[in-house]
Design an enzyme around this catalytic site. Structure first.
Site, PDB file in Angstrom:
ATOM      1  N   CYS A  61       0.729  -0.998   0.066  1.00  0.00           N
ATOM      2  CA  CYS A  61       0.100   0.097   0.033  1.00  0.00           C
ATOM      3  C   CYS A  61       1.083   1.444  -0.094  1.00  0.00           C
ATOM      4  O   CYS A  61       1.477   1.638  -0.951  1.00  0.00           O
ATOM      5  CB  CYS A  61      -1.172  -0.273   1.147  1.00  0.00           C
ATOM      6  SG  CYS A  61      -2.483   1.074   1.074  1.00  0.00           S
ATOM      7  N   HIS A  66      -3.556  -5.497   1.123  1.00  0.00           N
ATOM      8  CA  HIS A  66      -3.038  -5.797   2.518  1.00  0.00           C
ATOM      9  C   HIS A  66      -3.149  -7.264   2.777  1.00  0.00           C
ATOM     10  O   HIS A  66      -3.729  -7.874   3.362  1.00  0.00           O
ATOM     11  CB  HIS A  66      -3.610  -5.035   3.543  1.00  0.00           C
ATOM     12  CG  HIS A  66      -3.409  -3.649   3.378  1.00  0.00           C
ATOM     13  ND1 HIS A  66      -2.229  -3.130   4.115  1.00  0.00           N
ATOM     14  CD2 HIS A  66      -4.236  -2.565   3.110  1.00  0.00           C
ATOM     15  CE1 HIS A  66      -2.371  -1.849   4.043  1.00  0.00           C
ATOM     16  NE2 HIS A  66      -3.499  -1.540   3.138  1.00  0.00           N
ATOM     17  N   GLU A 109      -1.248  -9.148   4.595  1.00  0.00           N
ATOM     18  CA  GLU A 109      -1.145  -9.017   6.275  1.00  0.00           C
ATOM     19  C   GLU A 109      -2.442  -9.208   7.024  1.00  0.00           C
ATOM     20  O   GLU A 109      -2.353  -9.827   8.186  1.00  0.00           O
ATOM     21  CB  GLU A 109      -0.030  -8.271   6.898  1.00  0.00           C
ATOM     22  CG  GLU A 109      -0.834  -6.705   6.841  1.00  0.00           C
ATOM     23  CD  GLU A 109      -0.595  -5.965   5.505  1.00  0.00           C
ATOM     24  OE1 GLU A 109      -0.948  -4.545   5.625  1.00  0.00           O
ATOM     25  OE2 GLU A 109      -0.563  -6.421   4.511  1.00  0.00           O
TER      26      GLU A 109
END
Length: 219
Positions: A86, A196, A198
């Site tokens: 990002c 994202h 994660e």
């Protein structure tokens, strides 16, 4: 594998990234402040998401000129893997480590939702736990994720297999050219990714689709 997470003022996904790396790799990453001029000896450097310097000037523009970026650039040139997610992707383009730019979303609105990604190149260190053409889910949260490059640059990265992830099944949230969601440098050791991963690594998140990116790097 040893890793480091670089922290800039204004980031808000650094803790998520640190937790994901430790859960998957078993070892917590080193935490490096952006004004540091040194990095520990690591195999992976991660720049997480957020809004470094409040996105002043352009997202990533000020962070790209922080002292640590010279060290990251030098390590990348030596073959160390670098992952920017990002705002990290934006920083890498602003630093000249990845081609193209990330512009305002076509809607001119911040988008925060789940999208689908297609694995466009599974033959990279970042994507080798997936199969070519595989569709995975991934969360997004950005205002400036609209990938753009001039026609010559775009053709070059396509021909070189540098596009690793594309938005799939009509879920392009920002107007990115060719549905591009993630690219590498020509050497293949630096990845910029807008979504994202994660935030989708365990059942408590609602799935594990993002886990493969870290598993390929850390295990």
């Amino acid at each position: 594998m040893k890793s480091a997470v670089v922290v800039f003022p204004g980031l808000n996904r650094d803790r998520d990234m640190i937790a994901a790396i430790e859960k998957i790799g078993g070892t917590p990453p080193a935490i490096v402040w952006h004004k540091d001029a040194e990095l520990p000896d690591v195999d992976l450097i991660v720049i997480p998401g957020g809004f470094s310097y409040g996105d002043a000037l352009r997202p990533g523009a000020i962070a790209a000129r922080s002292p640590i970026m010279d060290v990251i650039r030098e390590r990348a040139e030596r073959g160390v893997k670098v992952l920017g997610v990002c705002n990290g992707f934006q920083i890498l383009t602003e630093a000249g480590m990845l081609p193209g730019v990330l512009m305002r979303n076509a809607s001119l609105r911040f988008v925060c939702r789940e999208i689908k990604l297609k694995v466009a190149n599974a033959n990279t260190a970042f994507s080798n736990r997936y199969a070519d053409g595989q569709i995975i889910r991934c969360p997004i949260a950005h205002h400036d994720g609209n990938y753009f490059a001039d026609a010559e640059t775009l053709q070059s990265i396509e021909d070189n297999g540098q596009v690793v992830f594309r938005y799939a099944e009509g879920t392009n949230p920002n107007g990115s050219l060719n549905d591009i969601a993630g690219i590498t440098n020509a050497a293949g050791n630096v990845l910029g990714l807008m979504p994202h991963p994660e935030n989708l690594i365990e059942p408590e998140h609602g799935g594990e689709d993002g886990r493969g990116i870290f598993a390929g790097l850390l295990t």
